[in-house]
Scaffold this motif. Structure first.
Motif, mmCIF file in Angstrom:
data_model
loop_
_atom_site.group_PDB
_atom_site.id
_atom_site.type_symbol
_atom_site.label_atom_id
_atom_site.label_comp_id
_atom_site.label_asym_id
_atom_site.label_seq_id
_atom_site.Cartn_x
_atom_site.Cartn_y
_atom_site.Cartn_z
ATOM 1 N N THR A 122 -41.285 24.694 -42.404
ATOM 2 C CA THR A 122 -41.272 25.689 -43.475
ATOM 3 C C THR A 122 -42.501 25.533 -44.375
ATOM 4 N N GLU A 123 -42.877 24.294 -44.669
ATOM 5 C CA GLU A 123 -44.087 24.059 -45.467
ATOM 6 C C GLU A 123 -45.329 24.591 -44.753
ATOM 7 N N ALA B 220 -45.355 28.401 -44.877
ATOM 8 C CA ALA B 220 -45.782 28.891 -46.189
ATOM 9 C C ALA B 220 -47.292 28.754 -46.355
#
Length: 177
Positions: A112-113, A116
């Motif tokens: 997810t990081e 993003a």
């Protein structure tokens, strides 16, 4: 005597030049040595004017109207910190795999990081593809090496966390507004 004759014939065979003479063709010039391939220069483009008496193809503009500018190919915008971002994406891919096998129960945190980061920096195009490839390279590199958590994997996790934090600090310090 036979030995010396055999040795003499063998020495003559080794001392003789290449066997190119046996392929000599009478009346033809000798072959030139191999030259590496040189691509032909691009051909000049002929102007695309219609023949006299025929209307031009496509959309026409009224006589005297300004001609539109030639279409410009989209430029690939590269940031000076792209190499660092790709390394960071690779580290996030490695962490996503290693933290998963070491039982950290973080789920999709590192993926997810990375998602993003990629969405913020390169929502589309070649830059995005390069960053995704870097993430996948980091993930697959450790997927091929590690089947379970080992003490070495713990060391790699710690070092990658430090390196990732260092890269993030450096990019922020150098390029932040």
């Amino acid at each position: 005597m036979l030995r010396s004759l055999t040795a003499l014939l063998f020495a003559m065979c080794l001392a003789a030049g290449p066997a190119g003479a046996q392929f000599f063709q009478f009346g033809q010039p000798p072959q030139q040595p191999y030259q590496p391939f040189q691509p032909y220069p691009p051909k000049p483009q002929a102007p695309t004017q219609p023949k006299p008496g025929l209307p031009p193809l496509g959309r026409t503009q009224p006589q005297g109207a300004p001609q539109p500018a030639a279409p410009v190919a989209p430029q690939v915008v590269s940031a000076p910190y792209d190499h660092d971002l790709q390394r960071l994406a690779e580290i996030l891919g490695a962490l996503h795999f290693l933290r998963g096998i070491c039982g950290s129960n973080e789920g999709q945190k590192w993926r997810t990081e990375a998602q993003a980061l990629i969405d913020a920096e390169a929502p589309a195009g070649d830059r995005r593809d390069q960053m995704v490839a870097s993430f996948n390279r980091g993930y697959r590199g450790f997927q091929q090496s590690y089947r379970s958590c080992t003490p070495e994997a713990g060391v790699v996790i710690r070092r990658y966390l430090e390196e990732g934090a260092h890269i993030a600090r450096e990019i922020t310090a150098r390029y932040a507004n």
